[in-house]
Enzyme design. Structure first.
Site, PDB file in Angstrom:
ATOM      1  N   HIS A 104     -82.490 -21.016 -24.219  1.00  0.00           N
ATOM      2  CA  HIS A 104     -83.173 -19.837 -24.764  1.00  0.00           C
ATOM      3  C   HIS A 104     -84.571 -20.183 -25.281  1.00  0.00           C
ATOM      4  O   HIS A 104     -85.387 -19.290 -25.485  1.00  0.00           O
ATOM      5  CB  HIS A 104     -82.328 -19.160 -25.855  1.00  0.00           C
ATOM      6  CG  HIS A 104     -82.315 -19.852 -27.176  1.00  0.00           C
ATOM      7  ND1 HIS A 104     -81.261 -20.637 -27.597  1.00  0.00           N
ATOM      8  CD2 HIS A 104     -83.207 -19.865 -28.199  1.00  0.00           C
ATOM      9  CE1 HIS A 104     -81.512 -21.094 -28.813  1.00  0.00           C
ATOM     10  NE2 HIS A 104     -82.687 -20.648 -29.198  1.00  0.00           N
ATOM     11  N   ASP A 135     -76.409 -23.022 -22.834  1.00  0.00           N
ATOM     12  CA  ASP A 135     -77.666 -22.911 -23.573  1.00  0.00           C
ATOM     13  C   ASP A 135     -78.380 -24.256 -23.696  1.00  0.00           C
ATOM     14  O   ASP A 135     -78.845 -24.639 -24.766  1.00  0.00           O
ATOM     15  CB  ASP A 135     -77.455 -22.304 -24.960  1.00  0.00           C
ATOM     16  CG  ASP A 135     -78.754 -21.738 -25.539  1.00  0.00           C
ATOM     17  OD1 ASP A 135     -79.804 -21.857 -24.869  1.00  0.00           O
ATOM     18  OD2 ASP A 135     -78.740 -21.216 -26.662  1.00  0.00           O
ATOM     19  N   SER A 218     -84.413 -24.500 -32.935  1.00  0.00           N
ATOM     20  CA  SER A 218     -83.648 -24.549 -31.691  1.00  0.00           C
ATOM     21  C   SER A 218     -84.118 -25.678 -30.796  1.00  0.00           C
ATOM     22  O   SER A 218     -85.313 -25.822 -30.529  1.00  0.00           O
ATOM     23  CB  SER A 218     -83.786 -23.234 -30.932  1.00  0.00           C
ATOM     24  OG  SER A 218     -82.877 -22.287 -31.394  1.00  0.00           O
TER      25      SER A 218
END
Length: 365
Positions: A104, A135, A218
């Site tokens: 992402h 992911d 992230s």
């Protein structure tokens, strides 16, 4: 099943990391004071209390020095990634310029600007492969700078609840930021939302941590005090009442899965062995007469795959996998995430209002 929304962390929000050394000092000093407050007036008791008070600052210094050592060792392996207008983080996977991050974070982009901890000018990187189902993604620097330092990935099976961890990344666009906390839980199965920037993936065996993880973290590193990366910070829980991130509840993809996926991408350019169980169907959530989720309706069945071999057909409504109830497409994904390809499990479904159960040998996603 979790009750709070989970958000992917590729974008910026305001936040501040708590001081780590001060917290360690406070804990150690409190312990020292408690040990010294015995009320004893005997000379031996006084000596013991004095020794405890002297030891407390030393213990705090030892922990602080260990933090500093780990940060000095690992931070050069954590990078900032810019994809269009969004910022995320990444971890240097090898000396050939491969960097692992979240799918992402890269989104649909093919090229990126990467800033390392010891270089101000950004470096150009290109996408190798993105694997939204877990992911994870790997990008590669077009030109490998001298001194690029790969991170050391740990063994996720040895991660224990209560151990101290540090989260490293670029929250708020602030590169090379570090927060601290503990491992709060292991083995969590969590589903990402797509509306808040996630891939919609359901990910098993995630590490839950209290270390502050904010958008921009992230793809960064969750590190133990031996300097090993035990996970890739990916998600944060949101408080459904406040509509904001729930403090101290973050999730990281375990290092063992990161290694498995990244190695396949580096060697073969894609993921060829996902380790993720599948029925070989597409499905959608159905609701009952009260408009409550009531199962996962089969839309299509891949010929020759697990569901086809078990006799499932379009229109069947799956209500249970093994002993796990299925009320939605998300809960079906979570049930399958707990299984492995090749394993046999039962699938309960409804066909024309009649409940049936079949044994299925699971395929691979």
């Amino acid at each position: 099943m979790h009750t709070s929304p989970i958000h992917a962390l590729g974008r910026r929000v305001a936040g501040r990391a708590p001081g780590t050394a001060g917290r360690a000092v406070a804990l150690v000093c409190c312990a020292g004071l408690a040990a010294g407050c015995t009320g004893s007036t005997a000379p031996t008791g006084q000596d013991t209390a004095a020794a405890t008070r002297a030891a407390a600052p030393m213990a705090a210094d030892d922990l602080e020095n260990r933090y500093k050592k780990v940060i000095k060792e690992v931070l050069p392996s954590v990078v900032q990634i810019q994809a269009s207008g969004d910022l995320g983080s990444g971890v240097v996977f090898d000396g050939n310029g491969h960097i692992v991050t979240n799918a992402h974070v890269v989104g649909s982009e093919k090229t990126f600007q990467v800033t390392t901890a010891n270089k101000e000018e950004p470096l150009r990187a290109s996408l190798v492969y993105s694997y939204p189902e877990q992911d994870l993604a790997v990008i590669r620097l077009d030109k490998v700078p001298a001194g690029l330092k790969p991170a050391v990935l740990g063994n996720s099976e040895k991660v224990e609840v209560g151990q101290i961890v540090l989260a490293m990344g670029s929250p708020l666009g602030l590169s090379s930021s570090v927060t601290q906390g503990i491992v709060s839980a292991t083995g969590r199965t969590v589903s990402e939302g797509e509306s808040d920037g996630g891939t919609g993936a359901t990910i098993a065996n995630m590490v839950q941590t209290s270390a502050a993880i904010n958008p921009g973290n992230s793809g960064g590193a969750l590190v133990d005090l031996d300097g090993r990366v035990i996970g890739i910070p990916t998600l944060a829980a949101a408080d459904p009442h406040l509509g904001s991130a729930a403090a101290g509840i973050g999730f990281a993809i375990p290092a063992s899965m990161v290694r498995t996926v990244a190695e396949q991408i580096v060697r073969q350019g894609k993921v060829v062995d996902s380790g993720r169980a599948a029925l070989g169907i597409t499905a959608r959530t159905v609701v009952d007469t009260s408009y409550q989720p009531a199962g996962a309706a089969v839309v299509t069945v891949r010929k020759g795959d697990a569901a086809d071999r078990a006799g499932l057909r379009p229109g069947d409504i799956i209500t249970k996998v093994g002993d796990r109830p299925v009320t939605s497409l998300t809960s079906l994904a979570e049930a399958l995430a707990a299984e492995r390809p090749g394993e046999r499990t039962s699938v309960t479904y409804q066909r024309n209002g009649v409940s049936k159960t079949v044994e299925v040998t699971l395929g691979e996603q």
